[in-house]
Design an enzyme around this catalytic site. Structure first.
Site, short mmCIF file in Angstrom:
data_model
loop_
_atom_site.label_atom_id
_atom_site.label_comp_id
_atom_site.label_asym_id
_atom_site.label_seq_id
_atom_site.Cartn_x
_atom_site.Cartn_y
_atom_site.Cartn_z
N ASP A 400 1.01 -3.44 -0.31
CA ASP A 400 0.89 -3.66 1.13
C ASP A 400 2.26 -4.06 1.69
O ASP A 400 3.13 -4.55 0.97
CB ASP A 400 -0.14 -4.76 1.40
CG ASP A 400 -0.84 -4.59 2.74
OD1 ASP A 400 -0.26 -3.94 3.63
OD2 ASP A 400 -1.96 -5.10 2.89
N GLU A 403 6.82 -1.68 4.33
CA GLU A 403 7.82 -1.23 5.31
C GLU A 403 9.03 -2.15 5.45
O GLU A 403 10.09 -1.63 5.80
CB GLU A 403 7.17 -0.98 6.68
CG GLU A 403 6.51 -2.13 7.34
CD GLU A 403 5.07 -2.32 6.86
OE1 GLU A 403 4.53 -3.36 7.22
OE2 GLU A 403 4.54 -1.50 6.12
N ASP A 473 -2.74 -0.35 9.56
CA ASP A 473 -3.85 -1.12 10.14
C ASP A 473 -4.21 -0.59 11.52
O ASP A 473 -4.04 -1.29 12.55
CB ASP A 473 -3.46 -2.60 10.22
CG ASP A 473 -3.17 -3.20 8.85
OD1 ASP A 473 -3.62 -2.63 7.84
OD2 ASP A 473 -2.50 -4.24 8.80
#
Length: 803
Positions: A400, A403, A473
């Site tokens: 997760d 980035e 998300d």
């Protein structure tokens, strides 16, 4: 005008000069000087060329993070006509102005593919945290109506990437890859990792990057979309195989709060006889936020993680677990990384040490992102991952925030120093580095288990690291569902083939009643139908659980529709796994924009709500509410299910082929729209004429039954071929040749299917099997497709079946 021609072997070094000009040989190319810059043209092969430009008097030394190919020895000729120099291979012509440095590219038939704009290169001095460098920009000129695709994943719903402006900095739901390909059959990769602007308007098309010692890009001519992707993967890396089980169904949520709850979900699916292959544990299994990403089960609700994983395995399922790019101040990793100055100083998630919402800024979490560009930091990351999670049997990694999360952004944050210079200089390549670190370390230790990574961000070249990117998300809505289609297709068109989204959307902000909202239940079913035809089928989200039993019981519309499509996914596993081999072996793509297979049909170029799944199935997701009746407004809004009227969706069938309704077998002509009634359990699916499709047995998990009795569907109307691929399902022995292929070919004129000699061998391979050959013969007078069936026994030797 006198023309000079010289034949050159590109790999020879040397130099020459022409009157009043200055250019020299470099390995596989040429280098020339204009009045203010140096231009280097270097072939990486007959169809691929690298263009580098930088100001005179400066130096340009760069080792690409994305490109791993070394230049292939390439023969080319040169010709000078006045102030223009032309370099020509068998597949590509590159022309450069000796005065301005403008470069253009043409096909072998001299058709211009792309040209830089005159005076389109610029170098603006820039101080990058004390390093004197440039902001670099190159402008190109595209044809007025030229369709281009790629640039990564965006949520704007556009298929054709023209007339837009993008601020390319990796984010939660936007994954940027500075690469586009054209319907004209070429691709362009802008090899820069700093924050980049892409802009296309009537004045031109440009990339502009904050930091660069020079302009650096690759032009490739593949003739078509598959060819361009093949060239991009030759440059940046090929795609390894995923295990067979990863193509089954995954259940997840934010978050399972105990090991009993996690195992209980798998047990419930088994009790319901609903297939499942993966269960995913989200964050906070490590405890509080000061222990963020400790990579250990420190939460008291997970007292025996090894037993937990063993129980999942005994239920014939697999476990993925959430790991992050950042660490809390009380973790061992934080201490070790801080000791080598490998932690960044900018705000990231979570913002508070308290788990309560909203964050209490009086108690900052102290969580910091690690320097994934540092090889020693990547070693530390893996060593703790291996010891804390791999050792208990976890099967894959949910990486997760790759980035990574960057909150309360300040420009000075980009001055943080990484192992490779400022964070600004290498910002967008962060996911490539952190995902690559895990893949490389695991491959070094274990060839018995294939790497499987689920990641929230990506960059050029990431396909080589066993990673499946999800779209972040996203907030649940019908618009968001529709936007996932073009997002996934454009992402795939950059050469990275594995992508998925949170089935149902992550946040349910638009649905205050959550699962009690009939519109959300309808949306979830339609999203799950779309997810059935994505490379990974994964249900996940916050605000409400998404397990099938949350949507009712057998006999309820939503439940039955969900069950139907999970089972369909498993029926299609032989087709899907064979398609995955086509991705690995032949540089194919799993999610295919219609322009890939039907480039001559101008009607498909900008379609953003249909696509091919593999090369046979056209998928037309339902992306609007059909069975929710809404009355009132605002706080007085009332929603009710209304199935009194059967609705339909219109789908365009590309020209140049006939099509078959997957569900009924009805034959339809291409080049026109067709309408399909879409009750809640109906997703419009069409199969291209000439397709050969293997269908597998009904199972509860991917490897439950051998493929010893497959249905082989033939959709006539054109000649066709299909290769059935099989191997040991979860190791890297296939790289050593341990796999088998069975080729099927359909002769439409003779109405004959030939099952060719099996090629290859692997341990556990079936010596004999049955194929139930089904000829789908179109619609009869009742409008329902008819089928003809012949069963054969196959022992690996060629057999033909005539209908």
């Amino acid at each position: 005008m006198k023309i000079f021609k010289i034949m050159i072997l590109g790999f020879l070094a040397g130099s020459f000069s022409a009157k009043a000009q200055n250019y020299t040989n470099v390995p596989n190319g040429l280098q020339l000087s204009t009045k203010d810059m140096l231009v280097k043209i270097q072939f990486y092969g007959p169809e691929v060329v690298r263009i580098v430009k930088y100001p005179l008097g400066k130096t340009f030394n760069k080792e690409s993070l994305s490109v791993i190919q070394t230049p292939v020895k390439t023969s080319f000729s040169t010709a000078q006509n006045g102030n223009q120099l032309t370099l020509k291979t068998k597949q590509l012509t590159v022309a450069v102005s000796l005065t301005s440095g403008k470069v253009s590219f043409s096909a072998p038939n001299n058709t211009q593919l792309l040209a830089e704009k005159e005076q389109g290169a610029s170098f603006t001095p820039f101080d990058d945290a004390g390093n004197k460098t440039f902001t670099v920009r190159q402008t190109f000129v595209l044809d007025k109506d030229e369709a281009i695709y790629g640039l990564g994943q965006q949520q704007h719903g556009k298929m054709v990437q023209r007339n837009l402006s993008l601020n390319m900095v990796q984010g939660n739901t936007d994954d940027y890859v500075p690469f586009f390909q054209s319907i004209k059959g070429y691709g362009l990769f802008w090899d820069n990792y700093s924050p980049t602007q892409f802009k296309d308007n009537q004045e031109g098309t440009f990339f502009s990057s904050d930091v660069g010692d020079g302009i650096d890009y690759y032009f490739m001519y593949g003739k078509n979309a598959d060819g361009v992707i093949a060239k991009m993967r030759e440059l940046t890396g090929q795609v390894p195989m995923f295990p067979l089980w990863t193509y089954g169904f995954f259940q997840s949520k934010e978050r399972y709060k105990s090991q009993d709850e996690l195992v209980g979900v798998v047990e419930k699916y088994r009790d319901l006889n609903v297939p499942l292959d993966g269960i995913i544990q989200d964050w906070q299994y490590w405890g509080n936020n000061y222990l963020w990403n400790a990579m250990e089960f420190l939460n008291v609700e997970f007292p025996d993680p090894k037993r937990m994983v063993n129980e999942i395995h005994q239920l014939n399922a697999h476990a993925l677990i959430s790991i992050w790019s950042s660490f809390g101040p009380k973790t061992k990793q934080y201490h070790d990384l801080d000791s080598i100055n490998a932690l960044f100083n900018f705000n990231t998630w979570p913002q508070s040490g308290s788990e309560k919402w909203p964050p209490n800024r009086d108690y900052p979490s102290g969580v910091r992102v690690y320097d994934a560009y540092n090889p020693k930091a990547r070693d530390i990351y893996w060593n703790y991952l291996d010891k804390g999670l791999r050792s208990v049997g976890i099967d894959g990694w949910w990486m997760d925030s790759t980035e990574p999360d960057h909150l309360d952004f300040k420009p000075s944050d980009l001055d943080n120093q990484t192992f490779l210079g400022s964070f600004r200089k290498v910002r967008n390549a962060y996911p490539l580095m952190t995902v690559g670190g895990v893949y490389k370390h695991q491959r070094e230790l274990d060839n018995a288990k294939r790497v499987f990574i689920l990641t929230r961000s990506a960059f050029a070249g990431q396909q080589r690291y066993g990673a499946n990117t999800w779209s972040g998300d996203v907030t649940a809505s019908w618009a968001a569902l529709r936007n996932q289609i073009s997002a996934g297709l454009n992402f795939s068109l950059t050469g990275i083939p594995y992508w998925n989204s949170d089935i149902g959307g992550f946040f349910l902000n638009n649905f205050k009643r959550k699962l009690d909202d009939p519109e959300y239940r309808e949306l979830y079913v339609r999203w799950l139908q779309f997810g059935t035809f994505c490379p990974m089928m994964r249900s996940h989200g916050a605000d409400a659980p998404r397990e099938i039993y949350q949507f009712g019981k057998k006999g309820d519309r939503a439940y039955d529709a969900i069950e139907k499509y999970i089972n369909l996914r498993y029926t299609l596993l032989p087709y899907i796994y064979s398609t995955s081999w086509d991705v690995t072996a032949n540089q194919s793509s799993m999610m295919r924009a219609l322009m890939m297979d039907f480039p001559a049909d101008k009607n498909v170029l900008d379609i953003n709500d249909e696509y091919m799944f593999g090369k046979s199935i056209l998928v037309s997701p339902v992306t609007s509410a059909m069975y929710t009746q809404v009355s009132g407004s605002g706080a007085n809004t009332v929603k009710k299910e209304d199935f009194s009227e059967l609705k339909a969706k219109e789908t365009y069938l590309p020209a140049g082929t006939a099509w078959f309704d997957f569900w009924t077998g009805e034959k339809l002509e291409g080049g026109a729209k067709t309408s399909k009634e879409t009750p809640l359990d109906m997703l419009p699916l069409y199969v291209k004429a000439g397709s050969i499709m293997p269908l597998g047995p009904r199972v509860q998990y991917a490897t439950e039954k051998k493929w010893d009795s497959l249905e082989i569907r033939i959709y006539p109307g054109a000649n066709g071929n299909f290769v059935l691929y099989e191997d040991e399902n979860d190791n890297y022995n296939y790289e050593k040749g341990a796999y088998s292929t069975i080729s099927f070919s359909w002769d439409d004129l003779k109405h004959t299917l030939t099952v060719h000699d099996r090629k290859g061998f692997f341990k556990g391979m079936l010596d004999s099997r049955k194929f139930n050959i089904v000829l789908v013969s179109g619609a009869d007078t009742s409008g329902t497709g008819t089928k003809k069936e012949i069963q054969i026994n196959y022992t690996g030797k060629k057999k033909s079946v005539k209908f």
